[in-house]
Design a protein around this motif. Structure first.
Motif, PDB file in Angstrom:
ATOM      1  N   VAL A 222       7.398   9.444   0.863  1.00  0.00           N
ATOM      2  CA  VAL A 222       6.512  10.321   1.638  1.00  0.00           C
ATOM      3  C   VAL A 222       6.292   9.764   3.036  1.00  0.00           C
ATOM      4  N   THR A 223       6.158   8.448   3.153  1.00  0.00           N
ATOM      5  CA  THR A 223       5.958   7.837   4.468  1.00  0.00           C
ATOM      6  C   THR A 223       7.156   8.075   5.371  1.00  0.00           C
ATOM      7  N   VAL A 224       8.362   7.828   4.860  1.00  0.00           N
ATOM      8  CA  VAL A 224       9.570   8.050   5.656  1.00  0.00           C
ATOM      9  C   VAL A 224       9.724   9.531   5.987  1.00  0.00           C
ATOM     10  N   LEU A 225       9.414  10.404   5.030  1.00  0.00           N
ATOM     11  CA  LEU A 225       9.520  11.836   5.271  1.00  0.00           C
ATOM     12  C   LEU A 225       8.582  12.277   6.396  1.00  0.00           C
ATOM     13  N   LEU A 226       7.379  11.732   6.428  1.00  0.00           N
ATOM     14  CA  LEU A 226       6.442  12.095   7.490  1.00  0.00           C
ATOM     15  C   LEU A 226       6.931  11.602   8.845  1.00  0.00           C
ATOM     16  N   PHE A 227       7.434  10.383   8.905  1.00  0.00           N
ATOM     17  CA  PHE A 227       7.939   9.859  10.172  1.00  0.00           C
ATOM     18  C   PHE A 227       9.117  10.674  10.690  1.00  0.00           C
ATOM     19  N   THR A 228      10.067  10.978   9.813  1.00  0.00           N
ATOM     20  CA  THR A 228      11.234  11.752  10.247  1.00  0.00           C
ATOM     21  C   THR A 228      10.864  13.192  10.577  1.00  0.00           C
ATOM     22  N   THR A 229       9.892  13.753   9.843  1.00  0.00           N
ATOM     23  CA  THR A 229       9.447  15.118  10.140  1.00  0.00           C
ATOM     24  C   THR A 229       8.808  15.211  11.514  1.00  0.00           C
ATOM     25  N   THR A 276      -1.592  28.331  23.558  1.00  0.00           N
ATOM     26  CA  THR A 276      -1.757  28.836  22.190  1.00  0.00           C
ATOM     27  C   THR A 276      -0.567  28.453  21.325  1.00  0.00           C
ATOM     28  N   GLY A 277       0.637  28.559  21.869  1.00  0.00           N
ATOM     29  CA  GLY A 277       1.817  28.144  21.125  1.00  0.00           C
ATOM     30  C   GLY A 277       1.813  26.660  20.805  1.00  0.00           C
ATOM     31  N   SER A 278       1.299  25.844  21.723  1.00  0.00           N
ATOM     32  CA  SER A 278       1.189  24.406  21.457  1.00  0.00           C
ATOM     33  C   SER A 278       0.220  24.134  20.320  1.00  0.00           C
ATOM     34  N   LEU A 279      -0.883  24.886  20.281  1.00  0.00           N
ATOM     35  CA  LEU A 279      -1.827  24.731  19.177  1.00  0.00           C
ATOM     36  C   LEU A 279      -1.197  25.120  17.850  1.00  0.00           C
ATOM     37  N   LEU A 280      -0.475  26.238  17.837  1.00  0.00           N
ATOM     38  CA  LEU A 280       0.201  26.659  16.610  1.00  0.00           C
ATOM     39  C   LEU A 280       1.284  25.669  16.191  1.00  0.00           C
ATOM     40  N   THR A 281       1.844  24.955  17.158  1.00  0.00           N
ATOM     41  CA  THR A 281       2.909  23.998  16.853  1.00  0.00           C
ATOM     42  C   THR A 281       2.388  22.765  16.129  1.00  0.00           C
ATOM     43  N   ILE A 282       1.202  22.308  16.498  1.00  0.00           N
ATOM     44  CA  ILE A 282       0.690  21.064  15.904  1.00  0.00           C
ATOM     45  C   ILE A 282      -0.072  21.305  14.597  1.00  0.00           C
ATOM     46  N   LEU A 283      -0.454  22.546  14.317  1.00  0.00           N
ATOM     47  CA  LEU A 283      -1.220  22.809  13.095  1.00  0.00           C
ATOM     48  C   LEU A 283      -0.458  22.434  11.823  1.00  0.00           C
ATOM     49  N   PRO A 284       0.852  22.764  11.688  1.00  0.00           N
ATOM     50  CA  PRO A 284       1.556  22.347  10.473  1.00  0.00           C
ATOM     51  C   PRO A 284       1.600  20.836  10.287  1.00  0.00           C
ATOM     52  N   LEU A 285       1.761  20.081  11.377  1.00  0.00           N
ATOM     53  CA  LEU A 285       1.791  18.626  11.263  1.00  0.00           C
ATOM     54  C   LEU A 285       0.448  18.072  10.814  1.00  0.00           C
ATOM     55  N   LEU A 290      -2.854  15.649   6.473  1.00  0.00           N
ATOM     56  CA  LEU A 290      -4.081  15.664   5.674  1.00  0.00           C
ATOM     57  C   LEU A 290      -3.778  15.783   4.186  1.00  0.00           C
ATOM     58  N   LEU A 291      -2.758  16.545   3.833  1.00  0.00           N
ATOM     59  CA  LEU A 291      -2.421  16.727   2.420  1.00  0.00           C
ATOM     60  C   LEU A 291      -1.755  15.498   1.812  1.00  0.00           C
ATOM     61  N   LEU A 292      -1.007  14.759   2.617  1.00  0.00           N
ATOM     62  CA  LEU A 292      -0.230  13.634   2.082  1.00  0.00           C
ATOM     63  C   LEU A 292      -0.735  12.277   2.557  1.00  0.00           C
ATOM     64  N   GLN A 297      -0.478   6.357   3.478  1.00  0.00           N
ATOM     65  CA  GLN A 297      -1.288   5.170   3.710  1.00  0.00           C
ATOM     66  C   GLN A 297      -0.914   4.049   2.757  1.00  0.00           C
ATOM     67  N   SER A 298      -0.690   4.390   1.498  1.00  0.00           N
ATOM     68  CA  SER A 298      -0.264   3.371   0.543  1.00  0.00           C
ATOM     69  C   SER A 298       1.148   2.895   0.858  1.00  0.00           C
ATOM     70  N   GLY A 299       1.979   3.785   1.386  1.00  0.00           N
ATOM     71  CA  GLY A 299       3.324   3.370   1.757  1.00  0.00           C
ATOM     72  C   GLY A 299       3.332   2.413   2.928  1.00  0.00           C
ATOM     73  N   LEU A 300       2.467   2.649   3.915  1.00  0.00           N
ATOM     74  CA  LEU A 300       2.392   1.741   5.057  1.00  0.00           C
ATOM     75  C   LEU A 300       1.842   0.389   4.657  1.00  0.00           C
ATOM     76  N   ALA A 301       0.944   0.347   3.651  1.00  0.00           N
ATOM     77  CA  ALA A 301       0.323  -0.902   3.228  1.00  0.00           C
ATOM     78  C   ALA A 301       1.195  -1.693   2.254  1.00  0.00           C
ATOM     79  N   ALA A 302       2.298  -1.137   1.812  1.00  0.00           N
ATOM     80  CA  ALA A 302       3.149  -1.822   0.843  1.00  0.00           C
ATOM     81  C   ALA A 302       3.718  -3.089   1.435  1.00  0.00           C
ATOM     82  N   GLY A 303       3.606  -4.170   0.679  1.00  0.00           N
ATOM     83  CA  GLY A 303       4.139  -5.451   1.124  1.00  0.00           C
ATOM     84  C   GLY A 303       3.211  -6.233   2.016  1.00  0.00           C
TER      85      GLY A 303
END
Length: 307
Positions: A222-229, A276-285, A290-292, A297-303
């Motif tokens: 999930v951590t890598v997926l968020l960074f690449t997304t 307005t388009g910029s606001l709509l662009t950042i809402l999915p991120l 917030l959902l993940l 956070q646990s992935g970043l703290a690993a190790g």
């Protein structure tokens, strides 16, 4: 008659208590006024631009010039701005949104898959050239993506892939930082004894990976997926040099073209739609983070804690 006298043991010196600071409560973390002040500045630095974006998206083109930047105008135009954003220029904004989703699903998803497979193999298998691969990965992390944009363009131009979605998707599949992160995470999260036990029970390498290793790698994935997304969603320079057809633009490049219209003779000034388009662009991120958040956070703290 002699009398033996048993020597009395010397009394140890009493231990001095460490004086406690005023207001100190055991078990409660100490507070630093300096760190609190720095964090307050960071919150302002982060929240104020977002607040300006939200407030400005509720204004018309005239309201942007006639009102305070951090307060609402007389006319609340958020819903009309959203409607105009999706209908302007034959609804090209919706096409840009679909293009961005395509690049994220194929590019970021593929980069995460390759990082998981490569990181697991590098962490749990020994083979010739492993140290060399480690040096290459570390070196690739240090090289900025913009430095490789022009060579990538020349290579894709020879292959005839420029001005196509593959010119954005294929380079997005390579994530050296994601590979390194999964390498480190897999080395700490997957006990070697657990893999050996699965192999002794007759499980093959594919079954061991999917049924034993993959569940343990979930926070790192999930951590890598968020960074690449985030990297693919906000990618601007690579599509800028690869794409000429506006129908294949991502949101970043499309909104930039809308903003550039104000600098051309006879171009439409639509800063309210850009905001307005910029606001709509950042809402999915924001929603994805917030959902993940518990996973990444646990992935970043690993190790970070060694047992």
């Amino acid at each position: 008659m002699t009398t033996s006298v048993t020597p009395t043991p010397a009394k140890s010196a009493p231990k001095l208590r460490t004086p406690r600071k005023k207001g100190y409560v055991p078990g409660r973390p100490r507070r630093s006024k300096l760190l609190t002040g720095l964090m307050a500045l960071m919150v302002l630095y982060t929240v104020v631009p977002l607040l300006w974006l939200i407030i400005s998206s509720t204004k018309t083109q005239d309201g942007l010039a006639d009102s305070n930047g951090l307060w609402f105008a007389k006319h609340f135009a958020l819903w009309s701005n959203i409607s105009d954003t999706f209908t302007y220029h034959d609804g090209i904004f919706g096409r840009w949104l679909l293009n961005t989703l395509l690049y994220v699903v194929l590019g970021a998803g593929g980069a995460t898959l390759l990082a998981v497979l490569g990181g697991y193999a590098l962490a749990k298998f020994d083979f010739p050239g492993k140290k060399g691969i480690f040096a290459v990965v570390i070196g690739a992390v240090a090289v900025p993506g913009t430095a490789l944009a022009v060579p990538t363009f020349l290579m894709f131009s020879k292959m005839g892939l420029t001005d196509t979605p593959w010119a954005v998707i294929i380079p997005s599949l390579v994530s050296p930082f994601g590979l390194y992160l999964m390498w480190v995470f897999a080395a700490e999260a997957i006990p070697t004894e657990l893999l050996e036990a699965a192999r002794m029970d007759g499980a093959g390498e594919v079954r061991t990976f999917f049924q034993v290793a993959l569940p343990l790698l979930a926070p790192g994935i999930v951590t890598v997926l968020l960074f690449t997304t985030v990297a693919t969603w906000n990618n601007y320079f690579l599509p800028l040099i690869m794409l000429k057809d506006p129908n294949w633009y991502p949101l970043t490049l499309g909104l930039s073209s809308w903003s550039a219209q104000a600098q051309t003779i006879g171009g439409d000034v639509i800063f309210n739609l850009v905001i307005t388009g910029s606001l709509l662009t950042i809402l999915p991120l924001i929603a994805v983070f917030l959902l993940l958040q518990k996973y990444w956070q646990s992935g970043l703290a690993a190790g970070s804690v060694k047992e």
